[in-house]
Each structure stands twice: as structure tokens, then as C-alpha cells.
Write a protein that holds these residues in place. Sequence first.
Motif, PDB file in Angstrom:
ATOM      1  N   ASP A 133       0.830  -1.164  -0.005  1.00  0.00           N
ATOM      2  CA  ASP A 133       0.016   0.046   0.010  1.00  0.00           C
ATOM      3  C   ASP A 133       0.851   1.288  -0.165  1.00  0.00           C
ATOM      4  OD1 ASP A 133      -3.025  -1.070   0.531  1.00  0.00           O
ATOM      5  OD2 ASP A 133      -1.748  -2.073   2.064  1.00  0.00           O
ATOM      6  N   GLY A 134       0.486   2.188  -0.851  1.00  0.00           N
ATOM      7  CA  GLY A 134       1.213   3.422  -0.950  1.00  0.00           C
ATOM      8  C   GLY A 134       0.678   4.525  -1.609  1.00  0.00           C
ATOM      9  N   VAL A 135       1.326   5.718  -1.504  1.00  0.00           N
ATOM     10  CA  VAL A 135       1.040   6.949  -2.151  1.00  0.00           C
ATOM     11  C   VAL A 135       2.013   7.562  -2.969  1.00  0.00           C
ATOM     12  CG1 VAL A 135       0.007   9.147  -1.508  1.00  0.00           C
ATOM     13  CG2 VAL A 135      -0.594   7.521  -0.062  1.00  0.00           C
ATOM     14  N   GLY A 136       1.753   8.219  -3.923  1.00  0.00           N
ATOM     15  CA  GLY A 136       2.698   9.042  -4.720  1.00  0.00           C
ATOM     16  C   GLY A 136       2.271   9.781  -6.195  1.00  0.00           C
ATOM     17  N   PRO A 137       2.945  10.387  -6.773  1.00  0.00           N
ATOM     18  CA  PRO A 137       2.759  11.210  -7.870  1.00  0.00           C
ATOM     19  C   PRO A 137       2.025  10.348  -9.003  1.00  0.00           C
ATOM     20  CG  PRO A 137       4.865  10.805  -7.844  1.00  0.00           C
ATOM     21  CD  PRO A 137       4.535  10.411  -6.605  1.00  0.00           C
ATOM     22  N   THR A 138       1.145  10.919  -9.766  1.00  0.00           N
ATOM     23  CA  THR A 138       0.526  10.125 -11.053  1.00  0.00           C
ATOM     24  C   THR A 138       0.270  11.362 -12.214  1.00  0.00           C
ATOM     25  OG1 THR A 138      -1.376   8.984 -11.883  1.00  0.00           O
ATOM     26  CG2 THR A 138      -1.917  10.623 -10.250  1.00  0.00           C
ATOM     27  N   VAL A 139       0.682  10.893 -13.254  1.00  0.00           N
ATOM     28  CA  VAL A 139       0.321  11.701 -14.317  1.00  0.00           C
ATOM     29  C   VAL A 139      -0.172  11.054 -15.681  1.00  0.00           C
ATOM     30  CG1 VAL A 139       2.410  13.496 -14.141  1.00  0.00           C
ATOM     31  CG2 VAL A 139       2.658  11.150 -15.337  1.00  0.00           C
ATOM     32  N   SER A 140      -1.220  11.844 -16.240  1.00  0.00           N
ATOM     33  CA  SER A 140      -1.897  11.239 -17.243  1.00  0.00           C
ATOM     34  C   SER A 140      -1.974  11.910 -18.521  1.00  0.00           C
ATOM     35  CB  SER A 140      -3.285  10.710 -16.871  1.00  0.00           C
ATOM     36  OG  SER A 140      -3.977  11.808 -16.305  1.00  0.00           O
ATOM     37  N   LEU A 141      -2.434  11.457 -19.626  1.00  0.00           N
ATOM     38  CA  LEU A 141      -2.586  12.101 -20.982  1.00  0.00           C
ATOM     39  C   LEU A 141      -3.519  11.130 -21.662  1.00  0.00           C
ATOM     40  CD1 LEU A 141      -1.953  13.805 -23.238  1.00  0.00           C
ATOM     41  CD2 LEU A 141      -0.140  12.306 -24.059  1.00  0.00           C
ATOM     42  N   ALA A 142      -4.512  11.958 -22.342  1.00  0.00           N
ATOM     43  CA  ALA A 142      -5.812  11.249 -23.129  1.00  0.00           C
ATOM     44  C   ALA A 142      -5.679  12.042 -24.488  1.00  0.00           C
ATOM     45  CB  ALA A 142      -7.109  11.543 -22.259  1.00  0.00           C
ATOM     46  N   ALA A 143      -6.024  11.342 -25.475  1.00  0.00           N
ATOM     47  CA  ALA A 143      -6.144  12.287 -26.844  1.00  0.00           C
ATOM     48  C   ALA A 143      -7.254  11.568 -27.528  1.00  0.00           C
ATOM     49  CB  ALA A 143      -4.934  11.848 -27.714  1.00  0.00           C
ATOM     50  N   ASP A 144      -8.131  12.506 -27.981  1.00  0.00           N
ATOM     51  CA  ASP A 144      -9.369  12.034 -28.484  1.00  0.00           C
ATOM     52  C   ASP A 144      -9.488  12.820 -29.743  1.00  0.00           C
ATOM     53  OD1 ASP A 144     -12.145  12.431 -29.155  1.00  0.00           O
ATOM     54  OD2 ASP A 144     -12.633  11.910 -27.032  1.00  0.00           O
TER      55      ASP A 144
END
Length: 277
Positions: free
Chosen positions: A171-182
Amino acid sequence: MAKTGISLAALLCVGASAASADDRAGVYARVDALLLGANLGGGSFEQVFVGVPSGTNFGGALGDELAGGVRFVLGAEDCSGLGVRFQYFDWENDVDYNGQWEGASDFLFSGDMEIDVYAFDAEVTQRGSFHRWDLLVGGGLRAGGLSIFQPGNLFDGPGTFYGVRSGGEFDGVGPTVSLAADRRLGASGLSVVGRARASLLFGEQEQIETFGADLAADRFTIDDHVQVIEMQFGLNYRQSLGPADGTFGVFWEAQRWDTNTGDLGLHGLSLQTGLLY
């Protein structure tokens, strides 16, 4: 003065919408019904079955059946494309395991693995356009984890494999980044959509050894980090439903969780439906 301010704000929204490839100002929600299969690399079983006597070589494979999971997404954007998004993912299933261990004696095992994966993301998002593509980038925090256990019911002929639960959970916590293209396909309401996400979680790994003295397996906890990569690709259909727009999509999805409990892969089908207000 107040009316002038409201008029200017309305003009700014109209201008921003005209400049955007896909106006999404408002609130949106989505539910993904997931059918995913799990896999562990051959070497990963050595991380699940910690404490196996030295000189024992073993391997195995998980069943290839698809099992259900779910994802909930809730977000909001203003007319400039700035927004927030929250999503929760859960996949918890028993998966068939078949393996062979070779050492002083050879054993063939069959049984199941308990696999549980979850993630909660909170992000700030920004929408923009590039040529005919609608892009959405996001960044924030993820709380998540996974557990992989054999519950003590691995079978070798008529006997059980010790009857001792073993495996590990993180179990942990940390940064997340995302990209979506439509990208819309003409005026049909159909779009080609691709999404990707990367996360790095920091937390604790608890491990239960496979072989414990007098059936009391040893436990230990270490600080650890987990890398997560996710991808989705598919078709989405958008249809006006009066005051809101409905969306319906079919996607291929893949995830990879790299952890000391084993490098877990999930892949399969995602059926998505949502509303935009």
C-alpha cells in the motif's frame, strides 16, 4: 456593472469554446466495466513464494480467464479547459494457478491465487487542442496498492500444500500523471481515444513467507516503491440526451504493476459509459 461582468464572462466562454476542438465545460461522470486477465512473469513466482528451500526450481502460470473489475470517474471543467478529476479502480479476484516445483522431490500444484488491486486518483486537468486532436493532461496524487496471496489451498494430489497462507501486499501513495487524446471521426459521433497513465507509489510491503515453522509463517515488512503503467485504446460514441450528452465506449486496456511481490500484468476489455452535463 454586474450585468457587464456576466456578459464578458459569457463572451470569454464562447470564445474559448470556439477555439477548442471539443467543448467539455461542465461536470462529467463515467463508469468502466472491466474484464481483465492477470499474468505474472515466470520469475515473479519466486517473489510470491518467499522462503522456498534453496535448490528448488519452480515456475507456473495463471489461468487466462477474464475477471470483472470496475472504475468510477468524476470530474469537472470550466470554459478554459481547467478542471479536476477523481477516479477509483478496483479489481479483486481469485485466479487459477498451475505450477511445477523441482528439487529433492518434484511437485505439480494447482489451486488459486487471491489478487486484489486498487487505486484512487485525485488530479488537476487541463484540456487543449492540437490540430484535430482534443488533448487532456492531468497530474496529482494516487493512493493504491495490490496484494498477491496463495490462501493455503494449493493441491498436490490428494494433499494440500501446508495449508498456510503466503504472499505479500503493498500500500502506498505517490504522484501520477496522465494523458488522453481524442479525435472525432467526422460528424458520426464516434471518436478514436487513447489514454495513458504513469504512477510511482511509495509505501510498505508486507510479506508472509511460504514455509513457516509449525505452520506459523514468518512475516516481515519493508519500505518499497511500485511503478504503475496503464494504457487504454478504443472507440467512443457521444450522443445528445437532452440536457446532457451520453458516451459509450469499447476499449482495450493494459496495466503493469512492478513490485517486490511480483510483476503483475492486467489486460483485457473495458466497456465504458458516461454522462456530460
